[in-house]
Design a protein around this motif. Structure first.
Motif, PDB file in Angstrom:
ATOM      1  N   ALA A   1     -14.266 -29.325  -4.427  1.00 23.03           N
ATOM      2  CA  ALA A   1     -13.867 -29.799  -3.095  1.00 23.03           C
ATOM      3  C   ALA A   1     -12.785 -28.924  -2.475  1.00 23.03           C
ATOM      4  CB  ALA A   1     -13.361 -31.247  -3.187  1.00 23.03           C
ATOM      5  N   GLY A   2     -12.203 -28.014  -3.262  1.00 25.53           N
ATOM      6  CA  GLY A   2     -11.163 -27.149  -2.728  1.00 25.53           C
ATOM      7  C   GLY A   2      -9.760 -27.678  -2.891  1.00 25.53           C
ATOM      8  N   VAL A   3      -9.553 -28.614  -3.832  1.00 22.13           N
ATOM      9  CA  VAL A   3      -8.199 -29.111  -4.101  1.00 22.13           C
ATOM     10  C   VAL A   3      -7.379 -27.969  -4.705  1.00 22.13           C
ATOM     11  CG1 VAL A   3      -6.827 -30.750  -5.460  1.00 22.13           C
ATOM     12  CG2 VAL A   3      -9.018 -31.467  -4.460  1.00 22.13           C
ATOM     13  N   PRO A   4      -6.159 -27.727  -4.217  1.00 20.97           N
ATOM     14  CA  PRO A   4      -5.330 -26.635  -4.751  1.00 20.97           C
ATOM     15  C   PRO A   4      -5.151 -26.752  -6.265  1.00 20.97           C
ATOM     16  CG  PRO A   4      -4.376 -27.466  -2.720  1.00 20.97           C
ATOM     17  CD  PRO A   4      -5.507 -28.392  -3.064  1.00 20.97           C
ATOM     18  N   ASP A   5      -5.186 -25.627  -6.925  1.00 23.20           N
ATOM     19  CA  ASP A   5      -5.162 -25.584  -8.388  1.00 23.20           C
ATOM     20  C   ASP A   5      -3.963 -26.296  -9.011  1.00 23.20           C
ATOM     21  OD1 ASP A   5      -6.371 -24.477 -10.885  1.00 23.20           O
ATOM     22  OD2 ASP A   5      -4.463 -23.415 -10.990  1.00 23.20           O
ATOM     23  N   PRO A   6      -2.748 -26.177  -8.466  1.00 23.92           N
ATOM     24  CA  PRO A   6      -1.612 -26.872  -9.101  1.00 23.92           C
ATOM     25  C   PRO A   6      -1.806 -28.379  -9.200  1.00 23.92           C
ATOM     26  CG  PRO A   6      -0.825 -25.221  -7.551  1.00 23.92           C
ATOM     27  CD  PRO A   6      -2.303 -25.322  -7.346  1.00 23.92           C
ATOM     28  N   TRP A   7      -2.446 -28.979  -8.185  1.00 28.41           N
ATOM     29  CA  TRP A   7      -2.649 -30.431  -8.220  1.00 28.41           C
ATOM     30  C   TRP A   7      -3.756 -30.796  -9.193  1.00 28.41           C
ATOM     31  CZ3 TRP A   7       1.327 -32.720  -6.349  1.00 28.41           C
ATOM     32  CH2 TRP A   7       2.046 -32.135  -5.311  1.00 28.41           C
TER      33      TRP A   7
END
Length: 409
Positions: A82-88
């Motif tokens: 979905a494109g959630v930023p990697d740190p999260w």
């Protein structure tokens, strides 16, 4: 012991993916990007989508407050797509993995207690907790868990409590009270429980013993109990799919739909087991237990949040049920409410099926709880004394409520 087939059955044709109807549009109008993203990421169906303008710090706060960290961490591949930023993604995945390790101790403790119960001739049904995570996902760490929930026959609760005490568990409820038929029969699904705790090196283990789990004869619950395949571990012995579905709806509605994770539980269960449910039997159980309206309202919220509509149960209601669902529309996205007994009872009454169910609810509300049945030393009072103390307490609450509603000069 009857068991469900291990293979997953595709959802019935009556389980439909929908645009969510009018309530979906209203939900999108009244929520911010972080809330809309959370709903999409938590959904058991469809493609996860990140809403433009999502505030990730705000989203993380919501995830934590609503108890959805484990769910999002378990579906980390979906978040990446979905494109959630990697740190999260890494943050929630690490938290989920830590939870999975911690919950393994709950699985082991639950298995140990069930074995002790079986040896004593006590049949327990596993509900919620790690057992539900294992049924739905095959992983005990896929769901926030704070305790172990076991459902028992009324006449076996005291014996089960004695076994827990022998294992080092303690409770504030005297065992003599759990032997009192008037107390055991007087509660409903919200008040019929005894909480036991045991201190360990890693913290505190909690076990809740439940009875009167649904407003149905005990024989109905126990005669249809079966075993669910649950990943690599032992099968989960619990309510039939029809009764478990009703139980999850009643639990969500009884807590005022105060967390999105409870809607997720129902959505996961419907998506996985709708094709295995006997719909006419489900409806008979719902009518007998007074759950028809609560089931319809919860399903309407599933449609609004996830675009998931199960026609057989969803078509039982009418426009009044849609209005009640609309009144609860944003509740799943709000942190769990502070206990407010008056508001809780009013909302529960509004979700009951008919006047008779409301009369029955009020009649149960008037019966003594464990607070009135025991004195400060933990001794069990006589029935007349418990009733008298309960009546006095209700009278004081009524007077306090009237005082709050009185207009001030």
């Amino acid at each position: 012991m009857p068991a469900l087939a291990a293979a997953r059955v595709p959802p019935a044709s009556s389980l439909r993916r929908t645009p969510g109807g009018k309530l979906r549009s209203l939900l999108e109008q009244q929520t911010n990007p972080a809330q809309r993203t959370l709903v999409s990421l938590a959904s058991p169906v469809g493609e996860a989508v990140v809403a433009p303008g999502t505030d990730w710090v705000e989203l993380d706060r919501l995830v934590t407050e609503l108890g959805l960290t484990e769910r999002l961490g378990f579906y980390s591949e979906r978040l990446v797509a979905a494109g959630v930023p990697d740190p999260w993604v890494k943050r929630w995945s690490r938290a989920q993995q830590a939870r999975a390790m911690a919950n393994l101790s709950l699985v082991e403790e639950e298995a140990r207690l069930l074995e002790l119960f079986r040896n004593a001739g006590i049949e327990a049904l596993q509900v919620k907790g790690v057992s539900l995570a294992r049924i739905l996902c095959g992983d005990p760490g896929a769901r926030l868990v704070t305790d172990t929930d076991l459902c028992l026959r009324r006449e076996q609760v005291a014996r089960a409590g004695a076994i827990l005490e022998e294992c080092g568990y303690r409770t504030r409820m005297p065992r003599a009270l759990l032997e009192k038929e008037a107390f055991l029969r007087g509660g409903d699904e919200h008040s019929s429980e005894a909480v036991y705790a045991r201190e360990t090196a890693g913290g505190e283990l909690l076990v809740e013993l439940h009875w009167n789990a649904l407003s149905l004869p005990e024989q109905t619950l126990w005669s249809s109990a079966l075993d669910y395949p649950a990943g690599a571990g032992p099968a989960v012995h619990s309510l039939s799919p029809e009764l478990y579905f009703e139980y999850l709806c009643a639990h969500a509605a009884g807590h005022r739909c105060g967390s999105l994770r409870w809607l997720c539980d129902v959505a996961d269960f419907v998506e996985r087991f709708s094709g295995r449910m006997d719909v006419p039997l489900l409806r008979r159980h719902c009518v007998a237990a007074g759950l028809r309206r609560r089931v319809r309202v919860v399903l309407t919220l599933l449609d609004a949040y996830f675009g998931l509509w199960w026609a057989p149960a969803g078509e039982w209601g009418d426009a009044r049920d849609d209005l009640r669902a609309a009144a609860l529309l944003l509740r799943p996205l709000l942190p769990e409410l502070e206990p407010n007994l008056s508001a809780t009872h009013r909302e529960r009454l509004a979700l009951l099926d008919n006047r008779w169910e409301r009369v029955r609810y009020v009649a149960r509300l008037m019966q003594p709880t464990h607070v009135e049945w025991q004195d400060k030393q933990g001794r069990v009072r006589s029935r007349p004394m418990a009733w008298m103390i309960r009546a006095g307490r209700l009278a004081r609450l009524a007077l306090a409520g009237a005082e709050r509603r009185r207009p001030h000069a």
